[in-house]
Design a protein around this motif. Structure first.
Motif, mmCIF file in Angstrom:
data_model
loop_
_atom_site.group_PDB
_atom_site.id
_atom_site.type_symbol
_atom_site.label_atom_id
_atom_site.label_comp_id
_atom_site.label_asym_id
_atom_site.label_seq_id
_atom_site.Cartn_x
_atom_site.Cartn_y
_atom_site.Cartn_z
ATOM 1 N N ALA A 46 0.848 -1.190 0.000
ATOM 2 C CA ALA A 46 0.000 0.000 0.000
ATOM 3 C C ALA A 46 0.884 1.240 0.000
ATOM 4 C CB ALA A 46 -0.926 0.013 1.217
ATOM 5 N N ASP A 72 0.749 5.912 -1.043
ATOM 6 C CA ASP A 72 -0.066 7.054 -1.462
ATOM 7 C C ASP A 72 0.236 7.408 -2.919
ATOM 8 O OD1 ASP A 72 2.324 8.419 -1.456
ATOM 9 O OD2 ASP A 72 1.924 9.531 0.392
ATOM 10 N N ALA A 118 -2.455 -1.955 -3.413
ATOM 11 C CA ALA A 118 -3.575 -1.019 -3.304
ATOM 12 C C ALA A 118 -2.953 0.354 -3.092
ATOM 13 C CB ALA A 118 -4.480 -1.394 -2.137
ATOM 14 N N ALA A 128 -2.907 4.620 -3.903
ATOM 15 C CA ALA A 128 -3.673 5.812 -4.272
ATOM 16 C C ALA A 128 -3.131 6.402 -5.567
ATOM 17 C CB ALA A 128 -3.593 6.845 -3.155
ATOM 18 N N TRP A 160 -18.086 3.225 -1.228
ATOM 19 C CA TRP A 160 -17.052 2.687 -2.106
ATOM 20 C C TRP A 160 -17.668 2.094 -3.359
ATOM 21 C CZ3 TRP A 160 -11.809 2.811 -0.749
ATOM 22 C CH2 TRP A 160 -11.537 3.194 0.566
ATOM 23 N N ARG A 175 -13.456 6.031 -3.478
ATOM 24 C CA ARG A 175 -13.977 6.277 -2.128
ATOM 25 C C ARG A 175 -14.666 7.638 -2.110
ATOM 26 N NH1 ARG A 175 -9.947 7.371 2.809
ATOM 27 N NH2 ARG A 175 -9.990 9.433 1.834
ATOM 28 N N TYR A 219 -8.027 4.763 -6.113
ATOM 29 C CA TYR A 219 -6.968 3.806 -5.798
ATOM 30 C C TYR A 219 -6.877 2.757 -6.907
ATOM 31 C CZ TYR A 219 -7.825 5.835 -1.203
ATOM 32 O OH TYR A 219 -8.008 6.712 -0.170
ATOM 33 N N THR A 273 -5.762 -1.040 -7.708
ATOM 34 C CA THR A 273 -5.521 -2.291 -6.994
ATOM 35 C C THR A 273 -5.243 -3.400 -7.997
ATOM 36 O OG1 THR A 273 -7.830 -3.032 -6.959
ATOM 37 C CG2 THR A 273 -7.124 -1.550 -5.184
ATOM 38 N N VAL A 328 -6.564 -0.837 1.419
ATOM 39 C CA VAL A 328 -6.411 0.608 1.291
ATOM 40 C C VAL A 328 -6.323 1.264 2.665
ATOM 41 C CG1 VAL A 328 -7.617 2.722 0.614
ATOM 42 C CG2 VAL A 328 -7.477 0.793 -0.973
ATOM 43 N N CYS A 329 -7.209 0.872 3.559
ATOM 44 C CA CYS A 329 -7.305 1.549 4.854
ATOM 45 C C CYS A 329 -6.139 1.233 5.782
ATOM 46 C CB CYS A 329 -8.625 1.186 5.537
ATOM 47 S SG CYS A 329 -10.072 1.744 4.619
ATOM 48 N N ARG A 376 -3.155 1.216 5.095
ATOM 49 C CA ARG A 376 -1.987 2.043 4.795
ATOM 50 C C ARG A 376 -1.692 3.034 5.909
ATOM 51 N NH1 ARG A 376 0.107 6.662 3.292
ATOM 52 N NH2 ARG A 376 -1.806 7.802 3.691
#
Length: 455
Positions: free
Chosen positions: A208, A210, A230, A232, A278, A302, A313, A315, A330-331, A333
Motif C-alpha cells: 500500500a 499514497d 492497493a 492511491a 465505495w 472512495r 486507488y 488495486t 487501502v485503509c 496504509r
C-alpha cells in the motif's frame, strides 16, 4: 487494599520480566554484527537511552541520561565505529517479522521529512514534506512499514537525495555519501526496499502507498515480486477499461450506478466508526511483467458520505478479491502514519541532529530498534492481558506503545542518571555552559571573517 497492592506488584513484575526478555532477545539477534564488545554495549545503552529520555534526544542528552561524561562515545559510535549497519537492520527486521507474525501481511511505503536548520546535513534541501505541511528545509526519507494482523513497525528506510544533492561531488564527499549511491526517485527507493523485503523471506503480502508511488514502474516491480497492491492515484491518472478506451479515473464515475456504491467501515474513531461509500470498477492492467498473467486489476473509488469528496486507488491481485478485502488493504496504509508518530514521538527518529551519511543511517536504525521493541512489547502485553481463548472483556483499550513506554519508565527502564546523581547533573551543566561559550565565540569569529571577506 492489600489485594490491590499485590496485583499491582505482580503486574509490575510481569512487565519488568517481559521487557528484560524482549530486550535481551533482540540484542542477542545482532550481537555478532559488532566486532568489539564496547561497540555492542554502546548500542544497548543508546537504545535504552532513546526510551529513557522524554524530551528531544541527541548525543548530548542521551549521554547525560545513560551516565557518560560526555557525548564523544555516542558520536564515535554513530560516525566512525566499525560494524555493519545494514546487517543489524536486517536482523532487526527479521526479528520484527517473526514477532508480529505472517497473518494478513501488508508492506506500506511512505516518506516523512525532518526539519533542519542548515543545508549541511546530508540530503537537506528545500523540498516538500507532508510532515512539515509544505515546502521547507528538511531531510526526506522513504520508509517501509511491516503490518500484520497483530501489529506493525518500521523495518527499513532510504534517505532521499535530490538531483542537485546527488550530483554535487563536493557535498557528497563532505558528508560521506558512498560513490555507488546515485540519484533515485522515491518510487525507486520504495522498490529497492520491497525487493529487499522479498529477498529476506516476505513472499506473500499486499503493498500500500499514497499517490507518490502510483506510477507504472513501481507497480510493475511490485507485481514481479508476486505482491498485490492497493495504491492511491491522483485524479489525473488514466486507465483503460474493457470496451471504453483510455480515460481519466474521474470519468469512470459515469459508469457507476447508484446501487453499485457500498457503505463500508474503514476504521474506528474515538467517537464513532468511520464510514465511506465505495465503488469498484474493473480496468485493464498496464503493468504486467513479461510472462505474467494479467490477474485482476480495479480502480476503487472512495466517496465521503457527507461532503462527497472523492479518492481513487489502483488495486491488483493475481486472484479475484472481494471489495471488502480491497478496502481493508487501502485503509491499513494508515498504519505507517502511526509508526511515524510513534518512532518520532517515542523513539526520537527525527531529533538526532546528525549531518553525515553514516551517522544518519545509524541514528535512524537505533530509533527503529527502540520503536520495534515498543511495538512488539505492546503486542505481548495485549496477548497476556487478553489470551486468544479467553472470554474476559475488560473495560479498557488495548495497551499501546505509548502506554507501554510510560509503564516501562516506572517499572523497568533505569531513570536518567542526572535525576539520581546530583554530581553528574552538575558536571553536565558545567560541560554544556563551556561548550555553549566556545560555540558562541567560534560563531562570532567566523561572522567577523565572512563580514571582512564580503566587504
Amino acid at each position: 487494599m492489600t489485594k490491590n497492592q499485590e496485583a499491582v506488584a505482580a503486574q509490575a513484575t510481569v512487565v519488568h520480566a517481559g521487557w528484560d526478555g524482549l530486550f535481551e532477545g533482540l540484542m542477542g539477534r545482532f550481537a555478532s554484527c559488532f566486532p568489539r564488545r564496547e561497540t555492542r554495549l554502546t548500542c544497548r545503552n543508546m537504545v535504552s537511552g532513546l526510551l529513557m529520555v522524554k524530551e528531544s534526544a541527541n548525543c548530548w542528552s542521551l549521554a547525560e541520561a545513560i551516565g557518560h561524561s560526555g557525548p564523544h562515545v555516542l558520536q564515535h559510535f554513530l560516525s566512525r565505529a566499525r560494524f555493519d549497519t545494514e546487517a543489524v537492520r536486517r536482523s532487526v527486521a527479521a526479528w520484527t517479522v517473526e514477532q508480529l507474525g505472517e497473518r494478513e501481511v501488508m508492506l506500506v511505503v511512505d516518506e516523512t521529512g525532518d526539519e533542519k536548520s542548515s543545508l549541511d546535513a546530508v540530503g537537506a534541501a528545500r523540498q516538500y514534506s507532508g510532515a512539515l505541511g509544505g515546502i521547507g528545509l528538511c531531510q526526506v526519507a522513504v520508509h517501509l512499514s511491516y503490518v500484520s494482523a497483530e501489529g506493525h513497525a518500521l523495518v527499513d528506510r532510504r534517505l532521499y537525495l535530490g538531483e542537485a544533492w546527488a550530483a554535487d561531488d563536493e557535498r557528497r564527499e563532505l558528508v560521506g555519501v558512498p560513490d555507488e549511491r546515485v540519484f533515485a526517485t522515491k518510487p525507486q527507493l520504495a522498490g529497492d526496499m520491497l525487493e529487499d523485503a522479498h529477498a529476506s523471506g516476505v513472499h506473500t503480502a499486499w503493498v500500500a502507498a499514497d499517490e507518490v508511488y502510483g506510477g507504472r514502474e513501481l507497480r510493475a516491480r511490485i507485481r514481479a515480486l508476486g505482491y498485490g497492491y492497493a495504491i492511491a492515484v491522483p485524479t489525473s491518472h488514466r486507465v483503460t477499461t474493457p470496451g471504453a478506451g483510455k480515460k481519466k479515473v474521474t470519468a469512470l464515475l459515469e459508469r457507476v450506478p447508484k446501487r453499485a456504491w457500498m457503505r463500508l467501515r474503514t476504521g474506528h474513531g474515538t467517537k464513532a466508526e468511520r464510514l465511506y461509500d465505495w465503488a469498484m470498477i474493473d480496468v485493464n492492467p498496464d503493468d504486467a511483467p513479461p510472462g505474467q498473467a494479467a490477474g485482476h486489476s480495479q480502480v476503487l473509488v472512495r466517496r465521503h458520505r457527507r461532503t462527497g469528496t472523492l479518492s481513487f486507488y489502483r488495486t491488483w491481485h493475481p486472484d479475484p478479491q472481494p471489495i471488502s478485502v480491497l478496502v481493508s488493504a487501502v485503509c491499513r496504509r494508515w498504519r505507517v502514519e502511526e509508526d511515524f508518530q510513534g518512532a518520532k514521538g517515542l523513539a526520537h527518529l527525527d531529533t538526532g541532529q546528525v549531518t553525515c551519511w553514516t551517522s544518519w543511517h545509524r541514528w535512524s536504525l537505533m530509533s527503529m530498534i527502540a520503536y520495534a521493541l515498543l511495538a512488539v512489547g505492546a503486542l505481548h502485553e495485549r496477548q497476556r492481558a487478553h489470551p486468544a481463548n479467553s472470554d474476559d472483556e475488560l473495560a479498557m483499550v488495548p495497551v499501546s506503545p505509548r502506554e507501554l513506554l510510560a509503564l516501562l519508565r516506572v517499572f523497568a527502564l533505569p531513570r536518567p542518571r542526572q535525576d539520581t546523581d546530583p554530581a553528574h547533573a552538575l558536571h553536565w551543566s558545567n560541560s554544556r555552559r563551556r561548550h555553549q561559550h566556545r560555540a558562541t565565540a567560534c560563531h562570532r569569529r567566523w561572522n567577523n571573517v565572512t563580514a571582512v571577506a564580503i566587504a
